[in-house]
Design a protein around this motif. Structure first.
Motif, short mmCIF file in Angstrom:
data_model
loop_
_atom_site.label_atom_id
_atom_site.label_comp_id
_atom_site.label_asym_id
_atom_site.label_seq_id
_atom_site.Cartn_x
_atom_site.Cartn_y
_atom_site.Cartn_z
N UNK A 334 -46.31 140.52 66.44
CA UNK A 334 -47.02 139.44 67.12
C UNK A 334 -46.49 139.32 68.56
N UNK A 335 -46.97 140.16 69.45
CA UNK A 335 -46.46 140.19 70.82
C UNK A 335 -46.79 138.90 71.58
N UNK A 336 -48.00 138.35 71.36
CA UNK A 336 -48.35 137.10 72.03
C UNK A 336 -47.46 135.96 71.55
N UNK A 337 -47.24 135.92 70.23
CA UNK A 337 -46.37 134.89 69.70
C UNK A 337 -44.96 135.00 70.25
N UNK A 338 -44.48 136.25 70.37
CA UNK A 338 -43.14 136.46 70.91
C UNK A 338 -43.06 136.01 72.38
N UNK A 339 -44.12 136.31 73.14
CA UNK A 339 -44.13 135.90 74.56
C UNK A 339 -44.12 134.38 74.68
N UNK A 340 -44.93 133.71 73.86
CA UNK A 340 -44.95 132.24 73.90
C UNK A 340 -43.60 131.67 73.46
N UNK A 341 -42.97 132.31 72.48
CA UNK A 341 -41.68 131.85 72.02
C UNK A 341 -40.63 131.96 73.13
N UNK A 342 -40.63 133.08 73.83
CA UNK A 342 -39.68 133.25 74.94
C UNK A 342 -39.92 132.19 76.03
N UNK A 343 -41.17 131.91 76.31
CA UNK A 343 -41.47 130.91 77.34
C UNK A 343 -40.99 129.53 76.93
#
Length: 862
Positions: A334-343
């Protein structure tokens, strides 16, 4: 100069002596005006550490006392220097109102030591600061490790003495900032290099007092539910830590305190040599990075510290490892989920330590604002994490990643957006948040409005256009009139101060409004401080919930960090199982590969199973043997730490320990040669390894003569193969290519070599590991690569050719003249061999083993 006892009898000195008597082992920093001062022996100790001038000060007619001081604004950096030097520091600060002609009331507000620090400016945000207490008795050692910021108290016991290998390994894992021991305890020589050591009175370690302190700290009526009865020595150590907290003015919060009793089989033990050889936290050379630096793509301080803690303590439970790997796999999918998590994690501050400062009552307005911001980030992070379809670890962390109900809203309603650094500055509370504060501000504002208009009205009344209304901290508000207009000063002006070119005056009206302004400001700041203290107390009451949320955020942060690294470095998920096998396809060294760049590292395979337990690896220097050894250990460690690994495929049977004996060095301070260090480390491995261990040995026996070295190396391989308690997975790299014959006699030994291509006098290292043994060391070729002069190389080749013709090491075994005679199948009994076989190696100390080895060597040479 005088000492403290003979320096006079002034009031301030009497108070200072009393405080120093209460804290004889601490440097007392006395707040005198704008400076923190040190006197007597404290000044003589502190001045060179702080890099300040040692001066003197007179107290009465007795003489001058040694003294040094530092500005109070810069006190944090000076305290850090003292703590780094292993000193304890007592802060004797002004707590009363400063009134001219009266002695200011002072109190010891904090007693700081290297392991008792909660102040943000004194802490490394990436590392945990621990105070570790140790109690040794009857062949066991109890350990209590306390982090005053998270108030996590870890208790455990190990077999052995303070100078034993197990204690050394645990201290390497805990990395203490300070160690506490009972006064009179015999201290091992190496302890001084680990952390500052503080001896405490034996009564502090008393069992009954320890039980009472733990009950009081936890609020528990009985200790039965805490599990501490299983570790009585560690309980005594815990009592000492808690007593030390009282001396340091550390508040123990029942909400925050967590006591964890650690079991011996919960994690992999790593000794200091293995940590260094695998470059876990510091690099071996000047180039490159540590493994921690490679893995750290975290976004929060909690995540950074958790990543470090997990790397120091790889797991042994397959289920727990699998949960961590599941988290990484889900975030990779889940790359989008990972990006949102990092943000969302990026908006989070150091919640663990913010809460700690609230508990201690030292939180600043900006600390409270940071808690407010982090509460909002917790909600966002939890919401993002709950949307990711993941396993148990992320699901659990997402559920816990939430702020206590209503806390963010209360802080937002109370605090201004732009907060001052300290509560004494004022301006931290939002208008409308408190009616009493609003009234005080309104009263002061009305008076300030009058004062602002006073200058214009007085100019008009007096006709003095150069008249000025001003303010300073010493004289307050005043009306200043140049000397040229003194004759026009009204009768109601009272002279206050004379300057070279002007006179300053006050009026009854000015005095009245000045009192209103100053009193209103003082009362407003006092009210703000009350409100801020209440907000900090509100946070402290919810410390447990906030600490749990911070830990959950750290868990999510570590998972996303490892997912980012796995994607960037093209790592794969390992299969971790309870077997004792090990199979790596296309394995790579994580640090070397990163330094070389993409596509330049040559991958290699390795397999251990029930039929192959020992690999004897031969090949020249510079060909990649040590890199292969380290990459194997690193891949195993990464897998059990819960990370993806640099390989095409990896099946890892769980290891209880990784042992590494790599590199040569003297221990000059201990009076040990390179060979002695090598033998001592090898002896420790042979004593402690089990059938589930991974043993990495590089060039055993190289520190002595060829005959001795080959003999010792062979004996070590045979012992690892034959000892019933061992049969462990072993990588044994050697320059003694004569040892390759062992594979013909020992069924679980396999040969491997680093492939080399020869083209006339030129050789090329392919860095590939292939089956079979090497028959040459290529030392002269390596010497040429190192830049040895051509004449030396020519002579070396001549000597080598002569020695190969004479074959002084030639044997008559299966490999003919190419091999040194190995006493594998010699039927004739030898008394030295007989005695060696009868030795109880497990029952011998390292020094006894080395002495016996020297004796047998001397007899064998006769």
């Amino acid at each position: 100069m005088l000492d403290l006892d003979t320096a006079g009898d002034t009031p301030i000195l009497r108070e200072y002596r009393a405080i120093k008597a209460e804290h004889p082992d601490a440097i007392v920093l006395a707040r005198l005006g704008d400076f923190f001062e040190m006197f007597g022996a404290d000044a003589e100790t502190a001045a060179p550490i702080l890099g300040v001038q040692l001066t003197g000060r007179g107290f009465g007619a007795a003489g001058r006392l040694p003294m040094c001081g530092v500005p109070h604004q810069a006190i944090a950096q000076h305290i850090r220097k003292l703590l780094d030097a292993g000193q304890r520091v007592a802060i004797w600060d002004q707590v009363g109102e400063v009134v001219s002609g009266r002695l200011v009331r002072r109190e010891v507000t904090r007693v700081l030591s290297p392991g008792m620090v909660v102040e943000a400016e004194l802490l490394d945000p990436s590392a945990v600061s621990r105070c570790v207490a140790l109690v040794a008795s009857h062949g066991r050692v109890g350990v209590a490790a306390f982090d005053p910021n998270t108030q996590h108290l870890e208790l455990f016991e190990v077999a052995g003495d303070l100078d034993g290998a197990v204690v050394a390994d645990e201290l390497a894992r805990l990395d203490p900032s300070e160690m506490l021991v009972e006064d009179g305890t015999a201290i091992p020589a190496g302890f001084a290099a680990i952390a500052p050591l503080t001896p405490l009175a034996g009564a502090v370690f008393d069992t009954t007092r320890a039980e009472e302190r733990v009950r009081r700290a936890t609020g528990a009526v009985s200790l039965d539910g805490l599990g501490v009865s299983a570790v009585p020595l560690a309980l005594r150590a815990a009592g000492a830590v808690l007593a030390y907290c009282e001396r340091a003015h550390i508040v123990i919060s029942q909400e925050l305190l967590r006591i964890a009793v650690r079991t011996s089989d919960s994690a992999m033990r790593l000794d200091a040599h293995t940590r260094a050889n695998l470059e876990l936290f510091s690099r071996l050379g000047e180039r490159g990075s540590s493994l921690l630096q490679l893995l750290d793509a975290t976004r929060t301080p909690m995540g950074t510290r958790l990543l470090r803690a997990r790397l120091a303590e790889p797991l042994r439970q397959v289920e727990a490892i699998t949960h961590r790997l599941d988290s990484i796999a889900a975030l990779l999918d889940d790359r989008d989920g990972r990006r949102h998590l990092r943000e969302s994690l990026s908006g989070m501050r150091d919640l663990e330590r913010l809460v700690a400062r609230c508990v201690q009552g030292i939180a600043t307005p900006r600390d409270l604002g940071a808690v407010r911001e982090t509460c909002a980030a917790l909600e966002t992070t939890g919401s993002v994490a709950r949307a990711i379809r993941a396993g148990a670890e992320i699901t659990d962390a997402a559920a816990r990643c939430r702020a206590p109900d209503g806390l963010r809203e209360r802080l937002a309603a109370l605090l201004c957006d732009d907060l001052p650094a300290t509560a004494s500055e004022g301006g931290a509370i939002r208008p409308g948040a408190d009616a009493d504060l609003d009234n005080l501000r309104a009263a002061g504002s009305t008076a300030r409005t009058y004062l602002a208009a006073l200058e214009a009205s007085e100019r008009e009344r007096t006709g003095i256009r150069s008249l000025r209304v001003g303010y300073n901290r010493v004289f307050g508000y005043f009306i200043e009139v140049p000397n040229a207009h003194r004759d026009r000063v009204p009768e109601d002006y009272a002279r206050k101060q004379t300057l070279a070119g002007a006179e300053r005056f006050v009026t009854p009206d000015l005095k009245e409004h000045e009192a209103i302004v100053l009193h209103a400001r003082e009362r407003a700041i006092a009210r703000e401080q009350e409100l801020l203290a209440g907000a900090a107390a509100d946070i402290a009451i919810r410390a447990g919930a906030l600490a749990d949320a911070a830990a959950a955020a750290g868990t999510l942060d570590v998972a996303q960090s490892l997912a980012v690294v796995a994607e960037e470095q093209h790592w794969v998920r390992p299969t971790v199982d309870p077997s004792s096998n090990l199979a790596i396809v296309g394995g790579r060294h994580p640090l070397v590969e990163r330094m070389l760049g993409p596509g330049r590292f040559v991958p290699n395979d390795l397999e251990f199973d029930d039929e192959a337990r020992i690999v004897v690896l031969t090949g020249p220097n510079m060909a990649g043997k040590s890199t292969f050894l380290r990459q194997t250990a690193s891949i195993v460690l990464l897998a059990q730490f819960g990370s993806f690994v640099p390989a095409d495929e990896a099946v890892i049977g769980v290891c209880d320990r990784i042992f590494t004996r790599i590199g040569a060095h003297d221990d000059l301070s201990g009076g040990l040669s390179t060979f002695m260090v090598e033998m001592a480390e090898t002896a420790a491995i042979l004593r402690q390894a089990t059938e589930r261990s991974l043993v990495i040995l590089d060039e055993i026996g190289r520190g002595t003569s060829t005959y001795d070295g080959v003999s010792i190396a062979q004996a070590v391989v045979e012992y690892l193969h034959d000892a019933p308690q061992l049969n462990c997975r072993t990588l044994f790299a050697t320059h003694f290519h004569e040892l390759t014959v062992l594979a013909t006699h020992l069924p679980r030994v396999r040969n491997a070599r680093v492939e080399v291509v020869e083209n006339g006098a030129e050789i090329t290292f392919l860095h590939r590991i292939v089956p079979g043994g090497a028959d040459r060391s290529y030392g002269v070729h390596v010497a040429r690569l190192a830049g040895i002069p051509g004449g030396v190389l020519v002579r070396a080749r001549q000597l080598l050719a002569a020695q190969e013709r004479e074959r002084p090491l030639a044997g008559n075994g299966e490999h003919g003249s190419d091999q040194l005679t190995l006493s594998i199948s010699d039927p004739r009994p030898n008394p030295v061999v007989t005695e060696l076989a009868s030795l109880d190696l497990d029952g011998m100390t390292p020094i006894a083993a080395l002495n016996k080895l020297a004796e047998l060597h001397e007899r064998a040479s006769m």
